[in-house]
Design a protein around this motif. Structure first.
Motif, PDB file in Angstrom:
ATOM      1  N   ARG A 106       3.532  -8.533   1.915  1.00 25.36           N
ATOM      2  CA  ARG A 106       2.581  -8.604   0.801  1.00 25.36           C
ATOM      3  C   ARG A 106       2.800  -9.914   0.043  1.00 25.36           C
ATOM      4  O   ARG A 106       3.910 -10.479   0.054  1.00 25.36           O
ATOM      5  CB  ARG A 106       2.792  -7.414  -0.145  1.00 25.36           C
ATOM      6  CG  ARG A 106       4.153  -7.398  -0.788  1.00 25.36           C
ATOM      7  CD  ARG A 106       4.326  -6.268  -1.788  1.00 25.36           C
ATOM      8  NE  ARG A 106       5.708  -6.200  -2.244  1.00 25.36           N
ATOM      9  CZ  ARG A 106       6.260  -7.013  -3.131  1.00 25.36           C
ATOM     10  NH1 ARG A 106       5.528  -7.981  -3.679  1.00 25.36           N
ATOM     11  NH2 ARG A 106       7.521  -6.886  -3.482  1.00 25.36           N
ATOM     12  N   SER A 155     -12.325  -0.240   4.326  1.00 30.62           N
ATOM     13  CA  SER A 155     -11.536  -0.634   5.497  1.00 30.62           C
ATOM     14  C   SER A 155     -12.170  -0.100   6.779  1.00 30.62           C
ATOM     15  O   SER A 155     -12.227  -0.808   7.798  1.00 30.62           O
ATOM     16  CB  SER A 155     -10.105  -0.108   5.374  1.00 30.62           C
ATOM     17  OG  SER A 155      -9.477  -0.586   4.206  1.00 30.62           O
ATOM     18  N   LYS A 157      -6.685  -4.251   2.028  1.00 32.53           N
ATOM     19  CA  LYS A 157      -6.338  -5.515   1.392  1.00 32.53           C
ATOM     20  C   LYS A 157      -7.195  -5.765   0.151  1.00 32.53           C
ATOM     21  O   LYS A 157      -8.314  -5.280   0.028  1.00 32.53           O
ATOM     22  CB  LYS A 157      -6.454  -6.657   2.401  1.00 32.53           C
ATOM     23  CG  LYS A 157      -5.353  -6.573   3.457  1.00 32.53           C
ATOM     24  CD  LYS A 157      -5.331  -7.747   4.402  1.00 32.53           C
ATOM     25  CE  LYS A 157      -4.140  -7.614   5.361  1.00 32.53           C
ATOM     26  NZ  LYS A 157      -4.100  -8.698   6.356  1.00 32.53           N
ATOM     27  N   ARG A 158      -6.627  -6.576  -0.744  1.00 31.92           N
ATOM     28  CA  ARG A 158      -7.236  -6.736  -2.064  1.00 31.92           C
ATOM     29  C   ARG A 158      -8.642  -7.304  -2.001  1.00 31.92           C
ATOM     30  O   ARG A 158      -9.483  -7.009  -2.867  1.00 31.92           O
ATOM     31  CB  ARG A 158      -6.338  -7.615  -2.951  1.00 31.92           C
ATOM     32  CG  ARG A 158      -6.836  -7.774  -4.376  1.00 31.92           C
ATOM     33  CD  ARG A 158      -5.817  -8.445  -5.267  1.00 31.92           C
ATOM     34  NE  ARG A 158      -4.648  -7.606  -5.449  1.00 31.92           N
ATOM     35  CZ  ARG A 158      -4.573  -6.619  -6.345  1.00 31.92           C
ATOM     36  NH1 ARG A 158      -5.607  -6.355  -7.110  1.00 31.92           N
ATOM     37  NH2 ARG A 158      -3.472  -5.913  -6.468  1.00 31.92           N
ATOM     38  N   SER A 199       0.800  -1.215   0.000  1.00 32.26           N
ATOM     39  CA  SER A 199       0.000   0.000   0.000  1.00 32.26           C
ATOM     40  C   SER A 199       0.835   1.268   0.000  1.00 32.26           C
ATOM     41  O   SER A 199       0.587   2.185  -0.771  1.00 32.26           O
ATOM     42  CB  SER A 199      -0.926  -0.004   1.223  1.00 32.26           C
ATOM     43  OG  SER A 199      -1.564   1.247   1.363  1.00 32.26           O
ATOM     44  N   SER A 257     -11.336 -14.888   3.248  1.00 24.31           N
ATOM     45  CA  SER A 257     -11.189 -13.753   4.156  1.00 24.31           C
ATOM     46  C   SER A 257     -12.551 -13.234   4.599  1.00 24.31           C
ATOM     47  O   SER A 257     -12.758 -12.921   5.783  1.00 24.31           O
ATOM     48  CB  SER A 257     -10.384 -12.634   3.480  1.00 24.31           C
ATOM     49  OG  SER A 257      -9.037 -13.029   3.270  1.00 24.31           O
ATOM     50  N   GLY A 291      -6.191 -12.475   4.271  1.00 21.35           N
ATOM     51  CA  GLY A 291      -5.343 -12.278   3.109  1.00 21.35           C
ATOM     52  C   GLY A 291      -4.047 -13.059   3.126  1.00 21.35           C
ATOM     53  O   GLY A 291      -3.368 -13.147   2.099  1.00 21.35           O
TER      54      GLY A 291
END
Length: 293
Positions: free
Chosen positions: A70, A252, A228-229, A36, A204, A196
């Motif tokens: 990551r 988020s 997070k993705r 990020s 998730s 994640g």
């Protein structure tokens, strides 16, 4: 009183404080390659400024990490990790900011505590370094043990579960049992389901929906969903695709509110101002529902 207002509360923040709201951990990545904000705060001066800013925006503790986790990231060596985190932890601690260290190495954790850190956040749950659990036991320091199956470079190969909720609960319980067997005080343990980390997006989300089940393990739960993705589906509308992780801040913060309302001990976030508001909304709703003020 916040969870880290006093030395005694700092040493035992989990069951003894009676804190009435979810704790906000502000993320400070002093790395060049985090997913990020890699490279934004990898200089000591900018990292210190950012840590102070996060605290002013409402973070109870600043979580300083010197190694990206990551997906696909390679490990850094210990001297480089120390070079990145120790000056920042020392400076923030000396300025009165409460700091945790995000590390998988016991030696880095030890140096961080010497520099003023008050909590160890190990994303490997003590699996990456066999010295970590004995160190945590000997130092009597609060710690976060995350669900983990492999290092970042290969972890997504291990996102295979019979039932993600049952399997993660079983593996987290085993981590806690091993920590207790090593001598870690149960009052110092927080568990993290590792959203994640060796998890697909659907897995998730399933874990987020199962926060009450995770709390049933008997330990406080930290939720780390920020940017997070798997949150992308909440910010991508039709053909509009938002690839910048910061575009996921609203989602988020929504997760932070849900986590706090579900009884999470803490949330680990990038946008501390929004998360601080979210957890206070959750607390206010709980007190209203209980007839409190």
């Amino acid at each position: 009183m916040t969870v880290f207002d006093t030395v005694e509360a700092t040493r035992r923040p989990i069951k003894s404080t009676g804190m009435s709201r979810c704790v906000v951990l502000g993320i400070l990545n002093v790395t060049p390659d985090s997913f990020s904000d890699g490279g934004k705060f990898d200089k000591v001066s900018t990292a210190i400024e950012r840590g102070i800013e996060l605290a002013r925006q409402g973070a109870d503790i600043i979580d300083v990490g010197g190694e990206s986790t990551r997906p696909g990231a390679s490990r850094v060596d210990e001297p480089e990790e120390l070079r990145r985190v120790i000056p920042v932890i020392r400076a923030l601690s000396e300025s009165g900011v409460k700091v945790s260290v995000d590390t998988m190495r016991a030696t880095v954790a030890a140096r961080a505590l010497d520099a003023g850190a008050v909590l160890v956040n190990d994303v490997s749950g003590g699996l990456a370094d066999s010295a970590m659990l004995p160190f945590l036991a000997g130092s009597n320091v609060p710690c976060v043990l995350m669900h983990w199956r492999a290092h970042a470079a290969v972890m997504q190969r291990y996102a295979v579960y019979d039932s993600v909720v049952q399997d993660v609960c079983f593996e987290l319980a085993r981590r806690a049992d091993q920590a207790l067997a090593a001598g870690v005080d149960g009052d110092n343990i927080v568990l993290d389901p590792g959203l994640g980390f060796a998890k697909t997006a659907d897995q998730s989300w399933s874990l987020l929906a199962a926060l009450p089940t995770l709390r049933g393990l008997g330990f406080p739960i930290l939720v780390g969903a920020s940017r997070k993705r798997f949150l992308s589906e909440c910010v991508d509308y039709g053909t509009l695709k938002r690839e910048n992780p910061a575009d996921r801040d609203d989602a988020s913060s929504a997760v932070a509110a849900v986590a706090a309302a579900s009884g999470a001990w803490g949330v680990r976030v990038h946008d501390t101002a929004a998360a601080a508001a979210a957890v206070r909304v959750a607390r206010r709703l709980r007190t209203a529902g209980a007839g409190g003020l």
